[in-house]
Scaffold this active site. Structure first.
Site, PDB file in Angstrom:
ATOM      1  N   HIS A 172       0.845  -1.207   0.000  1.00 34.73           N
ATOM      2  CA  HIS A 172       0.000   0.000   0.000  1.00 34.73           C
ATOM      3  C   HIS A 172       0.878   1.255   0.000  1.00 34.73           C
ATOM      4  O   HIS A 172       1.635   1.471   0.937  1.00 34.73           O
ATOM      5  CB  HIS A 172      -0.929  -0.002   1.212  1.00 34.73           C
ATOM      6  CG  HIS A 172      -2.119  -0.901   1.014  1.00 34.73           C
ATOM      7  ND1 HIS A 172      -3.403  -0.517   1.269  1.00 34.73           N
ATOM      8  CD2 HIS A 172      -2.197  -2.169   0.535  1.00 34.73           C
ATOM      9  CE1 HIS A 172      -4.238  -1.508   0.971  1.00 34.73           C
ATOM     10  NE2 HIS A 172      -3.519  -2.524   0.535  1.00 34.73           N
ATOM     11  N   PRO A 216      -4.757   0.589  18.765  1.00 35.78           N
ATOM     12  CA  PRO A 216      -4.431   0.152  17.396  1.00 35.78           C
ATOM     13  C   PRO A 216      -4.487   1.238  16.322  1.00 35.78           C
ATOM     14  O   PRO A 216      -4.181   0.955  15.163  1.00 35.78           O
ATOM     15  CB  PRO A 216      -5.465  -0.952  17.122  1.00 35.78           C
ATOM     16  CG  PRO A 216      -6.499  -0.837  18.175  1.00 35.78           C
ATOM     17  CD  PRO A 216      -5.966  -0.046  19.306  1.00 35.78           C
ATOM     18  N   LYS A 260       0.650   0.211  15.182  1.00 33.65           N
ATOM     19  CA  LYS A 260       2.033   0.158  15.650  1.00 33.65           C
ATOM     20  C   LYS A 260       2.368  -1.023  16.570  1.00 33.65           C
ATOM     21  O   LYS A 260       3.550  -1.339  16.758  1.00 33.65           O
ATOM     22  CB  LYS A 260       2.383   1.469  16.403  1.00 33.65           C
ATOM     23  CG  LYS A 260       2.594   2.641  15.481  1.00 33.65           C
ATOM     24  CD  LYS A 260       3.913   2.540  14.721  1.00 33.65           C
ATOM     25  CE  LYS A 260       3.926   3.309  13.428  1.00 33.65           C
ATOM     26  NZ  LYS A 260       3.710   2.527  12.207  1.00 33.65           N
ATOM     27  N   TYR A 315       3.950   6.580  10.161  1.00 33.41           N
ATOM     28  CA  TYR A 315       3.060   5.485   9.771  1.00 33.41           C
ATOM     29  C   TYR A 315       3.832   4.351   9.093  1.00 33.41           C
ATOM     30  O   TYR A 315       3.589   3.166   9.367  1.00 33.41           O
ATOM     31  CB  TYR A 315       1.942   6.008   8.840  1.00 33.41           C
ATOM     32  CG  TYR A 315       0.823   5.017   8.670  1.00 33.41           C
ATOM     33  CD1 TYR A 315      -0.160   4.871   9.643  1.00 33.41           C
ATOM     34  CD2 TYR A 315       0.764   4.182   7.555  1.00 33.41           C
ATOM     35  CE1 TYR A 315      -1.178   3.943   9.509  1.00 33.41           C
ATOM     36  CE2 TYR A 315      -0.247   3.251   7.413  1.00 33.41           C
ATOM     37  CZ  TYR A 315      -1.213   3.135   8.393  1.00 33.41           C
ATOM     38  OH  TYR A 315      -2.214   2.198   8.267  1.00 33.41           O
TER      39      TYR A 315
HETATM   40  P1  FAD Z   1       0.640 -11.709  21.666  1.00 39.06           P
HETATM   41  O1  FAD Z   1       0.167 -11.702  20.263  1.00 39.06           O
HETATM   42  O2  FAD Z   1      -0.299 -11.309  22.753  1.00 39.06           O
HETATM   43  O3  FAD Z   1       1.216 -13.168  21.968  1.00 39.06           O
HETATM   44  C1  FAD Z   1       1.577 -13.585  23.270  1.00 39.06           C
HETATM   45  C2  FAD Z   1       1.488 -15.093  23.370  1.00 39.06           C
HETATM   46  O4  FAD Z   1       1.901 -15.499  24.683  1.00 39.06           O
HETATM   47  C3  FAD Z   1       0.071 -15.612  23.193  1.00 39.06           C
HETATM   48  O5  FAD Z   1       0.047 -16.644  22.239  1.00 39.06           O
HETATM   49  C4  FAD Z   1      -0.337 -16.085  24.581  1.00 39.06           C
HETATM   50  O6  FAD Z   1      -1.215 -17.198  24.552  1.00 39.06           O
HETATM   51  C5  FAD Z   1       0.999 -16.457  25.180  1.00 39.06           C
HETATM   52  N1  FAD Z   1       1.004 -16.433  26.652  1.00 39.06           N
HETATM   53  C6  FAD Z   1       0.371 -15.558  27.475  1.00 39.06           C
HETATM   54  N2  FAD Z   1       0.590 -15.869  28.753  1.00 39.06           N
HETATM   55  C7  FAD Z   1       1.392 -16.942  28.753  1.00 39.06           C
HETATM   56  C8  FAD Z   1       1.956 -17.734  29.780  1.00 39.06           C
HETATM   57  N3  FAD Z   1       1.742 -17.447  31.067  1.00 39.06           N
HETATM   58  N4  FAD Z   1       2.726 -18.776  29.433  1.00 39.06           N
HETATM   59  C9  FAD Z   1       2.961 -19.094  28.129  1.00 39.06           C
HETATM   60  N5  FAD Z   1       2.437 -18.383  27.107  1.00 39.06           N
HETATM   61  C10 FAD Z   1       1.663 -17.318  27.419  1.00 39.06           C
HETATM   62  N6  FAD Z   1      -0.329  -3.946  15.482  1.00 39.06           N
HETATM   63  C11 FAD Z   1       0.235  -3.492  14.321  1.00 39.06           C
HETATM   64  O7  FAD Z   1       1.473  -3.355  14.261  1.00 39.06           O
HETATM   65  N7  FAD Z   1      -0.515  -3.202  13.211  1.00 39.06           N
HETATM   66  C12 FAD Z   1      -1.871  -3.319  13.237  1.00 39.06           C
HETATM   67  O8  FAD Z   1      -2.504  -3.109  12.205  1.00 39.06           O
HETATM   68  C13 FAD Z   1      -2.496  -3.749  14.462  1.00 39.06           C
HETATM   69  N8  FAD Z   1      -3.839  -3.905  14.531  1.00 39.06           N
HETATM   70  C14 FAD Z   1      -4.412  -4.385  15.689  1.00 39.06           C
HETATM   71  C15 FAD Z   1      -5.792  -4.520  15.752  1.00 39.06           C
HETATM   72  C16 FAD Z   1      -6.391  -4.986  16.915  1.00 39.06           C
HETATM   73  C17 FAD Z   1      -7.870  -5.103  16.973  1.00 39.06           C
HETATM   74  C18 FAD Z   1      -5.581  -5.357  18.033  1.00 39.06           C
HETATM   75  C19 FAD Z   1      -6.222  -5.880  19.291  1.00 39.06           C
HETATM   76  C20 FAD Z   1      -4.220  -5.233  17.982  1.00 39.06           C
HETATM   77  C21 FAD Z   1      -3.611  -4.747  16.811  1.00 39.06           C
HETATM   78  N9  FAD Z   1      -2.229  -4.599  16.716  1.00 39.06           N
HETATM   79  C22 FAD Z   1      -1.660  -4.082  15.574  1.00 39.06           C
HETATM   80  C23 FAD Z   1      -1.366  -4.997  17.847  1.00 39.06           C
HETATM   81  C24 FAD Z   1      -0.810  -6.433  17.700  1.00 39.06           C
HETATM   82  O9  FAD Z   1      -1.846  -7.346  17.472  1.00 39.06           O
HETATM   83  C25 FAD Z   1      -0.008  -6.855  18.948  1.00 39.06           C
HETATM   84  O10 FAD Z   1       0.910  -5.834  19.235  1.00 39.06           O
HETATM   85  C26 FAD Z   1       0.706  -8.194  18.752  1.00 39.06           C
HETATM   86  O11 FAD Z   1      -0.203  -9.268  18.867  1.00 39.06           O
HETATM   87  C27 FAD Z   1       1.816  -8.426  19.791  1.00 39.06           C
HETATM   88  O12 FAD Z   1       2.392  -9.683  19.590  1.00 39.06           O
HETATM   89  P2  FAD Z   1       3.081 -10.471  20.809  1.00 39.06           P
HETATM   90  O13 FAD Z   1       3.616 -11.722  20.228  1.00 39.06           O
HETATM   91  O14 FAD Z   1       4.017  -9.546  21.505  1.00 39.06           O
HETATM   92  O15 FAD Z   1       1.910 -10.751  21.833  1.00 39.06           O
HETATM   93  C1  PHB Z   2      -6.349  -4.104  10.586  1.00 40.16           C
HETATM   94  O1  PHB Z   2      -6.724  -4.962  11.394  1.00 40.16           O
HETATM   95  O2  PHB Z   2      -6.403  -4.298   9.369  1.00 40.16           O
HETATM   96  C2  PHB Z   2      -5.841  -2.799  11.088  1.00 40.16           C
HETATM   97  C3  PHB Z   2      -5.911  -2.521  12.436  1.00 40.16           C
HETATM   98  C4  PHB Z   2      -5.441  -1.291  12.897  1.00 40.16           C
HETATM   99  C5  PHB Z   2      -4.915  -0.360  11.996  1.00 40.16           C
HETATM  100  C6  PHB Z   2      -4.827  -0.667  10.661  1.00 40.16           C
HETATM  101  C7  PHB Z   2      -5.303  -1.887  10.199  1.00 40.16           C
HETATM  102  O3  PHB Z   2      -4.483   0.851  12.433  1.00 40.16           O
END
Ligand code: FAD
Ligand code: PHB
Length: 397
Positions: free
Chosen positions: A75, A295, A299, A388
């Site tokens: 994009h 979100p 980021k 962004y």
């Molecule tokens: P998580 O994805 O939370 O993974 C952590 C893992 O650890 C999980 O699988 C969990 O089960 C496991 N865990 C937890 N506790 C324990 C335990 N005690 N023992 C063992 N395992 C455990 N970010 C962007 O950059 N761009 C976007 O467009 C964007 N859109 C989003 C939209 C929504 C609606 C949401 C909610 C978030 C969005 N984010 C976005 C943020 C992004 O999803 C998170 O920052 C990302 O999931 C972080 O990844 P992680 O691996 O650090 O944590």
């Molecule tokens: C997405 O889920 O596609 C998404 C979420 C947050 C954003 C952008 C895209 O800021």
């Protein structure tokens, strides 16, 4: 009690843990991931959709980018819409970079598959996961699997276990400082197998509140609307969602909205949260385990990726050069980029959501003036665009 051993024990098989694990393996650094739930459960969490180039580069280095590069959409622009006025932010033209639209679920699945192909160990459905002796030279993790207790000895522990994990809780309260801002609204998201309303993402706001039109492909759309925190998912039928979304989209886009049954629908709260420091002894907090952003700026996952990049460089230096001192660089380097991401997400959230009674007439005038200032000049647009697409990663000293 059964004993296992590895160099880096990773808690959590979300995107942070999986990416770190693959990269460490590339350098010959042994690692085991311990995850609380099943792989399918991890893949049931529909979250991010927008990836920065820095993230994509890491996925390529990790050897898991084949599908992302084939199916992800580049994009070059995103749009903002205030009431019915639409403003295109030409990311590529303004910064020379673009973003990739490819779902978190897909990237997570791709990395899980590569991990499995390589025969790297991931323990799913591990309960009572607990890090121990993280300040000593012999840290370890204990967990239970199928009713059996395990000890995993290691050199370092990467806490990639998300906001509700155990890793952050392991850092004593008198050592850490936590910063938090909870917003008075949530995001209601709906996924549907319908073509997107627009070729670019649209971040929209009008007097009914915020809405985001995003996508996963030419045939799958992802939409969000701002809702009161106490709204329940049962209160929102698909029809009600589509109706409200339509009212929040700019008039000129509404005719292109194709509706259909939801394949996923959920409400998430929005908050900013940062823990300082992100390293305590041999334990590192990575991704959502150490920080959360609303979100709005896309980021969260991208900040998780820059944490991984920093920790990966540090672990490589530790094991290749025997320089253990460099682990102290993790927290300051990661936090500098995190605070930038936190500020950008806070700014986007503030500008794009309705705070109703929380903003007085003066605040509303300021908001309007800020909008005009940033979105009516190339300099202003460039400031938004460069954040962004993602600020550069910092190198180790
Ligand atoms: P998580 O994805 O939370 O993974 C952590 C893992 O650890 C999980 O699988 C969990 O089960 C496991 N865990 C937890 N506790 C324990 C335990 N005690 N023992 C063992 N395992 C455990 N970010 C962007 O950059 N761009 C976007 O467009 C964007 N859109 C989003 C939209 C929504 C609606 C949401 C909610 C978030 C969005 N984010 C976005 C943020 C992004 O999803 C998170 O920052 C990302 O999931 C972080 O990844 P992680 O691996 O650090 O944590
Ligand atoms: C997405 O889920 O596609 C998404 C979420 C947050 C954003 C952008 C895209 O800021």
């Amino acid at each position: 009690m059964e004993n296992k051993k590895t160099q880096v024990a990773i808690i959590g098989a979300g995107p942070s843990g999986l990416l770190l694990g693959l990269l460490l393996d590339k350098q010959g650094i042994d690692n085991i991931i311990v995850e609380r739930v099943t792989g399918d459960y991890v893949l049931g969490r529909i979250r991010a959709g927008v990836l920065e180039q820095g993230f994509a580069k890491l996925v390529r280095e990790a050897g898991a980018a084949e599908k992302m590069d084939r199916l992800g959409e580049i994009h070059d622009s995103v749009e903002f819409a205030f009431n019915d006025e639409r403003i295109e932010l030409e990311l590529k033209k303004l910064t020379g970079e673009s973003v990739i639209v490819y779902g978190q679920v897909d990237i997570t699945k791709d990395m899980m598959e590569v991990r499995e192909q390589k025969g790297l160990e991931t323990v799913y459905e591990a309960s009572k996961v607990q890090p121990h002796d993280v300040k000593s030279n012999k840290p370890f993790i204990t967990y239970t699997k199928d009713g059996k207790e395990f000890t995993l000895e290691c050199d370092y522990i990467a806490g990639c276990d998300g906001f509700h994990g155990v890793s952050r809780k392991t850092i004593p309260n008198d050592v850490k400082t936590e910063y938090e801002k909870v917003y008075p609204f949530g995001w209601l998201g709906l996924m549907s197998d319908t073509p997107p309303i627009n070729p670019h993402l649209i971040y929209a706001k009008n007097n009914r509140g915020f809405a985001l039109a995003s996508m996963r492909s030419k045939t799958r759309s992802r939409y969000y609307i701002q809702v009161p925190l106490d709204d329940k998912i049962e209160d929102w039928s698909d029809e009600a969602f589509w109706e409200e979304l339509k009212k929040r989209m700019p008039k000129s886009a509404r005719k292109n909205l194709v509706t259909g049954p939801s394949i996923e629908k959920s409400i998430v709260p929005t908050r900013s949260f940062i823990c300082e420091p992100l390293q305590y002894g041999k334990l590192f907090l990575v991704g959502d385990a150490g920080h959360i952003v609303p979100p709005t700026g896309a980021k969260g996952l991208n900040l998780a990726a820059s944490d991984v990049a920093t920790l990966y460089k540090i672990m490589t230096r530790v094991y290749k050069e025997g320089d253990e001192k460099c682990i102290e660089q993790y927290s300051p380097i990661a936090l500098r980029r995190i605070w930038n991401g936190v500020r950008f997400s806070w700014w986007m959230t503030d500008l794009l959501h309705n705070f109703d009674e929380k903003k007085d007439d003066f605040d509303k005038k300021m908001e309007n003036s800020e909008l005009k200032y940033f979105l009516n000049s190339d300099a202003g647009k460039k400031v938004i665009a460069e954040q962004y697409v993602g600020l550069p990663y910092e190198d180790l000293e």
